[in-house]
Design a protein around this motif. Structure first.
Motif, PDB file in Angstrom:
ATOM      1  N   ARG A   1      -5.495 -50.152 -25.222  1.00 19.84           N
ATOM      2  CA  ARG A   1      -5.178 -51.326 -24.409  1.00 19.84           C
ATOM      3  C   ARG A   1      -4.187 -51.004 -23.298  1.00 19.84           C
ATOM      4  NH1 ARG A   1      -2.685 -54.358 -28.069  1.00 19.84           N
ATOM      5  NH2 ARG A   1      -4.693 -54.794 -29.061  1.00 19.84           N
ATOM      6  N   VAL A   2      -3.245 -50.081 -23.587  1.00 18.31           N
ATOM      7  CA  VAL A   2      -2.197 -49.775 -22.599  1.00 18.31           C
ATOM      8  C   VAL A   2      -2.478 -48.473 -21.845  1.00 18.31           C
ATOM      9  CG1 VAL A   2      -0.454 -51.065 -23.854  1.00 18.31           C
ATOM     10  CG2 VAL A   2      -0.761 -48.621 -24.348  1.00 18.31           C
TER      11      VAL A   2
ATOM     12  N   MET B   1       1.613 -53.877 -26.962  1.00 17.36           N
ATOM     13  CA  MET B   1       1.106 -53.280 -28.195  1.00 17.36           C
ATOM     14  C   MET B   1       1.581 -54.080 -29.402  1.00 17.36           C
ATOM     15  SD  MET B   1       1.656 -49.212 -27.342  1.00 17.36           S
ATOM     16  CE  MET B   1       0.995 -48.679 -28.924  1.00 17.36           C
ATOM     17  N   ASP B   2       0.675 -54.374 -30.317  1.00 14.44           N
ATOM     18  CA  ASP B   2       1.039 -55.138 -31.513  1.00 14.44           C
ATOM     19  C   ASP B   2       2.110 -54.412 -32.324  1.00 14.44           C
ATOM     20  OD1 ASP B   2      -0.824 -57.040 -30.822  1.00 14.44           O
ATOM     21  OD2 ASP B   2      -2.415 -56.177 -32.066  1.00 14.44           O
ATOM     22  N   ARG B   3       1.987 -53.086 -32.406  1.00 13.07           N
ATOM     23  CA  ARG B   3       2.886 -52.290 -33.245  1.00 13.07           C
ATOM     24  C   ARG B   3       4.320 -52.315 -32.742  1.00 13.07           C
ATOM     25  NH1 ARG B   3       4.439 -46.829 -33.794  1.00 13.07           N
ATOM     26  NH2 ARG B   3       3.478 -46.316 -31.800  1.00 13.07           N
ATOM     27  N   THR B   4       4.514 -52.535 -31.456  1.00 10.57           N
ATOM     28  CA  THR B   4       5.851 -52.454 -30.869  1.00 10.57           C
ATOM     29  C   THR B   4       6.316 -53.784 -30.269  1.00 10.57           C
ATOM     30  OG1 THR B   4       4.845 -51.674 -28.802  1.00 10.57           O
ATOM     31  CG2 THR B   4       5.604 -49.998 -30.350  1.00 10.57           C
ATOM     32  N   SER B   5       5.609 -54.842 -30.550  1.00 16.69           N
ATOM     33  CA  SER B   5       5.888 -56.122 -29.897  1.00 16.69           C
ATOM     34  C   SER B   5       7.211 -56.762 -30.316  1.00 16.69           C
ATOM     35  CB  SER B   5       4.748 -57.113 -30.176  1.00 16.69           C
ATOM     36  OG  SER B   5       4.636 -57.362 -31.577  1.00 16.69           O
TER      37      SER B   5
ATOM     38  N   ARG C   1       9.133 -49.824 -22.115  1.00 16.16           N
ATOM     39  CA  ARG C   1       9.220 -51.266 -22.364  1.00 16.16           C
ATOM     40  C   ARG C   1       7.998 -52.016 -21.843  1.00 16.16           C
ATOM     41  NH1 ARG C   1      12.427 -49.880 -18.145  1.00 16.16           N
ATOM     42  NH2 ARG C   1      12.518 -51.197 -16.270  1.00 16.16           N
ATOM     43  N   ASP C   2       7.334 -51.471 -20.826  1.00 15.86           N
ATOM     44  CA  ASP C   2       6.164 -52.160 -20.281  1.00 15.86           C
ATOM     45  C   ASP C   2       4.982 -52.115 -21.246  1.00 15.86           C
ATOM     46  OD1 ASP C   2       6.017 -49.390 -19.916  1.00 15.86           O
ATOM     47  OD2 ASP C   2       4.703 -49.563 -18.171  1.00 15.86           O
ATOM     48  N   ILE C   3       4.711 -50.942 -21.826  1.00 19.22           N
ATOM     49  CA  ILE C   3       3.583 -50.852 -22.750  1.00 19.22           C
ATOM     50  C   ILE C   3       3.943 -51.375 -24.137  1.00 19.22           C
ATOM     51  CG2 ILE C   3       2.481 -48.965 -21.505  1.00 19.22           C
ATOM     52  CD1 ILE C   3       3.552 -47.034 -23.557  1.00 19.22           C
TER      53      ILE C   3
ATOM     54  N   PRO D   1      -7.103 -39.908 -30.696  1.00 21.96           N
ATOM     55  CA  PRO D   1      -8.098 -40.828 -31.265  1.00 21.96           C
ATOM     56  C   PRO D   1      -8.665 -41.843 -30.265  1.00 21.96           C
ATOM     57  CG  PRO D   1      -6.250 -40.576 -32.762  1.00 21.96           C
ATOM     58  CD  PRO D   1      -5.838 -39.954 -31.462  1.00 21.96           C
ATOM     59  N   VAL D   2      -7.977 -42.041 -29.128  1.00 21.89           N
ATOM     60  CA  VAL D   2      -8.479 -42.954 -28.103  1.00 21.89           C
ATOM     61  C   VAL D   2      -9.599 -42.303 -27.299  1.00 21.89           C
ATOM     62  CG1 VAL D   2      -7.872 -44.233 -26.001  1.00 21.89           C
ATOM     63  CG2 VAL D   2      -6.290 -44.196 -27.936  1.00 21.89           C
TER      64      VAL D   2
END
Length: 285
Positions: A184-185, A62-66, A56-58, A191-192
């Motif tokens: 970001r998280v 994240m836009d994908r999970t907001s 829940r913190d990350i 890929p990061v």
């Protein structure tokens, strides 16, 4: 419903039911199919709810999970935890009492692997997280086979391995698309921490192994001409897309020109076609 991530579970059931047809070598008992699917949904739904509780913190960053329920406040962390643990217990008893205890153990093992090994240990520590964490997503193959036979076989092992080698080249293209979210998280998806060329090379490697493994069912006597034809054609198209992605990555393509989501979307079609062929093949032999 949102806590269970139904769109993900849909893909898991696609790999469960066809294996039941192959194990039965005909139409399996429809009541058994129903209770296996319900049990699978409850188990995977519990795992997904617990995943959302832990992440829940990350997810909030994240836009994908907001828009997930714990981020928006629709559900409290305590409610999600209780819900996930309840589904874990209910699904295990469901499988044990209505299917068999081998399937119950496999379902519980998959849930614990996803929650503890992948979410709690691997996800935030290693770029190989999805490689080994993906084992949980391979378990429906074993569950489908064991629900019919109360045992396992080499056919189930082969299809398990197909899904094992399918998972990284299925998920890495999506990770390439949302790389900034993971960066970001601080989640080290491949890929990061690696270039597009390196990721694409890994995708091609896993793709070749996956297609090769998928063709083992027929020489071992588990499938016939129909499955083989589908596996060759669908696998060939997969390799075309994988090599296309590698070619675009080598040329330095970025953004929309990389077209990484083409392979991601095809990967879902591929696994659907392959497992439909698994179900249909016994009737054409």
């Amino acid at each position: 419903m949102a806590l269970t991530k139904p769109r993900i579970i849909e893909l898991l059931l696609i790999t469960t039911v066809p294996v039941m047809f192959l194990a039965a070598q005909s139409v399996p008992d429809m009541w058994l199919v129903l209770v296996t699917c319900v049990g699978g949904y409850l188990s995977a739904g519990g795992a997904n709810a617990l995943n959302m509780y832990i992440d829940r913190d990350i997810d909030a960053m994240m836009d994908r999970t907001s828009q997930r329920p714990l981020v928006t406040g629709m559900v409290s962390p305590r409610e999600s935890l209780v819900f996930g643990l309840s589904l874990a217990v209910i699904s295990t008893l469901w499988f044990g009492l209505l299917v068999n205890w081998l399937s119950a153990a496999l379902a519980l093992g998959a849930l614990l692997f996803y929650v503890v090994v992948y979410t709690m240990i691997l996800k935030r520590r290693t770029s190989q997280n999805i490689v080994w964490g993906g084992i949980a997503g391979c378990m429906p193959v074993f569950i489908g086979w064991s629900s019919v036979t109360n045992s396992l076989s080499w056919a189930a092992v082969i299809l398990f391995l197909v899904m094992f080698f399918w998972t990284p080249p299925h998920y890495w293209p999506l990770s390439m698309k949302v790389r900034e979210d993971y960066a970001r998280v601080g989640v080290p998806m491949l890929p990061v921490v690696a270039s597009n060329r390196t990721v694409a090379r890994q995708i091609v490697l896993y793709s070749w192994v996956m297609v090769g493994v998928s063709l083992l069912l027929t020489p071992l006597g588990y499938t016939g001409w129909f499955y083989t034809s589908v596996a060759v054609v669908a696998g060939g198209w997969w390799l075309w897309e994988a090599h296309g992605l590698q070619s675009r990555a080598k040329s330095g393509a970025t953004g929309g020109k990389l077209k990484e989501m083409r392979l991601f979307h095809w990967s879902i079609t591929y696994v659907s076609l392959l497992f439909v062929a698994v179900a249909v093949d016994p009737f054409l032999r």
